[in-house]
Motif scaffolding. Structure first.
Motif, PDB file in Angstrom:
ATOM      1  N   ARG A 126       0.602 -79.908 -70.014  1.00 60.34           N
ATOM      2  CA  ARG A 126       1.801 -79.312 -70.603  1.00 60.34           C
ATOM      3  C   ARG A 126       1.485 -77.901 -71.080  1.00 60.34           C
ATOM      4  NH1 ARG A 126       6.271 -82.318 -74.058  1.00 60.34           N
ATOM      5  NH2 ARG A 126       5.130 -81.799 -75.927  1.00 60.34           N
ATOM      6  N   ALA A 178       9.937 -72.219 -74.245  1.00 61.25           N
ATOM      7  CA  ALA A 178       9.979 -73.143 -73.103  1.00 61.25           C
ATOM      8  C   ALA A 178       8.697 -73.954 -72.980  1.00 61.25           C
ATOM      9  CB  ALA A 178      10.208 -72.358 -71.822  1.00 61.25           C
ATOM     10  N   ARG A 179       8.880 -75.131 -72.414  1.00 60.80           N
ATOM     11  CA  ARG A 179       7.739 -75.979 -72.050  1.00 60.80           C
ATOM     12  C   ARG A 179       7.771 -76.191 -70.547  1.00 60.80           C
ATOM     13  NH1 ARG A 179       8.891 -78.643 -77.157  1.00 60.80           N
ATOM     14  NH2 ARG A 179       7.005 -78.647 -78.423  1.00 60.80           N
ATOM     15  N   GLY A 180       6.596 -76.437 -69.967  1.00 63.89           N
ATOM     16  CA  GLY A 180       6.538 -76.719 -68.539  1.00 63.89           C
ATOM     17  C   GLY A 180       5.260 -77.448 -68.195  1.00 63.89           C
ATOM     18  N   THR A 209      11.475 -76.799 -69.249  1.00 63.06           N
ATOM     19  CA  THR A 209      12.593 -77.203 -70.110  1.00 63.06           C
ATOM     20  C   THR A 209      12.677 -76.273 -71.305  1.00 63.06           C
ATOM     21  OG1 THR A 209      11.168 -78.715 -71.342  1.00 63.06           O
ATOM     22  CG2 THR A 209      12.447 -79.654 -69.511  1.00 63.06           C
ATOM     23  N   ARG A 210      13.879 -76.172 -71.850  1.00 64.15           N
ATOM     24  CA  ARG A 210      14.090 -75.334 -73.034  1.00 64.15           C
ATOM     25  C   ARG A 210      13.663 -76.111 -74.275  1.00 64.15           C
ATOM     26  NH1 ARG A 210      20.055 -73.341 -73.921  1.00 64.15           N
ATOM     27  NH2 ARG A 210      20.364 -75.285 -75.022  1.00 64.15           N
ATOM     28  N   ALA A 211      12.796 -75.508 -75.082  1.00 65.88           N
ATOM     29  CA  ALA A 211      12.368 -76.160 -76.322  1.00 65.88           C
ATOM     30  C   ALA A 211      13.179 -75.647 -77.503  1.00 65.88           C
ATOM     31  CB  ALA A 211      10.882 -75.908 -76.552  1.00 65.88           C
ATOM     32  N   GLN A 247       8.776 -78.054 -63.842  1.00 63.73           N
ATOM     33  CA  GLN A 247       9.442 -78.899 -64.857  1.00 63.73           C
ATOM     34  C   GLN A 247       9.700 -78.137 -66.156  1.00 63.73           C
ATOM     35  OE1 GLN A 247       7.508 -82.828 -65.200  1.00 63.73           O
ATOM     36  NE2 GLN A 247       6.480 -82.333 -63.289  1.00 63.73           N
ATOM     37  N   ASP A 292      19.537 -68.655 -68.853  1.00 71.88           N
ATOM     38  CA  ASP A 292      18.721 -69.738 -69.397  1.00 71.88           C
ATOM     39  C   ASP A 292      17.854 -70.306 -68.289  1.00 71.88           C
ATOM     40  OD1 ASP A 292      17.749 -71.833 -70.824  1.00 71.88           O
ATOM     41  OD2 ASP A 292      19.678 -72.522 -71.549  1.00 71.88           O
TER      42      ASP A 292
END
Lengths: 132, 180
Positions: B74, B66-68, B53-55, B51, B35
């Motif tokens: 974004r 994922a978002r970053g 993160t799992r969406a 940064q 992950d």
């Protein structure tokens, strides 16, 4: 007389540029042609040129307006994975011109492009070489 | 009293061994991925996205969204199986359609062993459904505009998005998954 001379030189330079540019452009793609091929094979793959643990870039452009296609990996043991992509997907570089990164497990992995089963023939340009 | 303690110790030990074995088998068969998945990690490393993160993540881990952050904006990407997309600004992602969905499959023989779909929908979408060619329907859970789901690899699927009035506003058809 001078004008004619200039025109001839321009034409000559243009022709030379075309001759040089054409093979360079053609050499970029690993495969250009129909899928399925004349043999009936619905995919093109080639051995990776990336190291295990990194990603193999695969790029495909295909006939605008045709159906969605697959990026393909065939692992050394025969296992396969696909990623379905449509020409207007937001991940594409431009319309019907898309790329993706696929994990390399082994130097014996093969990567390329697939026309999904039971769909019509499509002309594709496929490249599975790093860097894109 | 001593026997009961021994029995409890053996039972607890057995449960731990069973848990480790199950986890090991799941990991070995690829049911539990890292992950984020390795392919997406490579995209993160090569793009300089921070940064992350799992969406969304499908239960098997085959599909991952994922978002970053990249250059102050974004960005989003998704991974299915061993493949990962490039990072795209979230602001432009759904400009041409209220749904962006991709599918991936994998197998060892002619037919697929697994099939997963992942993507994003706009706030216009109230319901997302996977309509399978065998007639069954699977409601897809959307969390903060992202989704990832494992589906039946033996049938074709059309993912359909409905708005709040129940009107279909987007669809994406996935062909039957097989190697050919």
């Amino acid at each position: 007389m001078v004008k004619k001379h200039r025109l001839a030189i321009s034409l000559l330079v243009s022709c030379l540029a075309m001759v040089i540019a054409t093979p360079a452009l053609a050499a970029y793609w690993d495969y250009q042609g129909n899928l399925p091929m004349a043999s009936g094979q619905r995919y093109y793959v080639k051995y990776t040129n990336a190291s295990p643990g990194t990603s193999q870039s695969v790029r495909m452009s295909w006939t605008v307006g045709s159906h969605c296609m697959n990026f393909l990996k065939i692992a050394s043991g025969g296992g396969w994975t696909t990623f379905n992509i449509c020409g207007s997907d937001p991940w594409c570089i431009s319309y019907y011109n898309c790329s993706i990164g696929i994990l390399v497990d082994s130097i014996h992995d093969k990567f390329g492009c697939q026309n999904p089963p039971n769909l019509s023939t499509v002309y594709v340009n496929c490249r599975a070489t790093n860097p894109l | 009293m001593m026997n009961r303690k021994r029995i409890l110790t053996v039972a607890a030990f057995s449960l731990i061994v069973l848990g480790l074995a199950t986890g090991g088998i799941a990991w070995a068969t690829g049911l539990i991925g890292s992950d984020p998945p390795p392919a997406l990690k490579n995209e993160i490393a090569s793009s300089g996205v921070t940064q992350v993160t799992r969406a969304a993540r499908s239960p098997s881990g085959a599909a991952y969204v994922a978002r970053g952050m990249q250059g102050g904006q974004r960005v989003v990407a998704l991974a299915i199986g061993d493949a990962a997309t490039r990072w795209v600004p979230e602001a432009t992602l759904l400009r041409s359609s209220p749904m962006a969905a991709n599918g991936g499959a994998g197998g060892t023989g002619a037919d697929a062993d697994w099939f997963a779909v992942a993507g994003f929908v706009s706030s216009e979408v109230a319901r997302l459904v996977a309509v399978q060619t065998d007639g069954s329907e699977v409601d897809i859970t959307v969390t903060d505009g992202a989704f990832a789901v494992d589906l039946d690899p033996d049938v074709g699927v059309t993912v359909v998005a409905f708005d709040h009035a129940g009107t279909e506003i987007a669809r994406r058809e996935f062909p039957t998954n097989s190697m050919g």
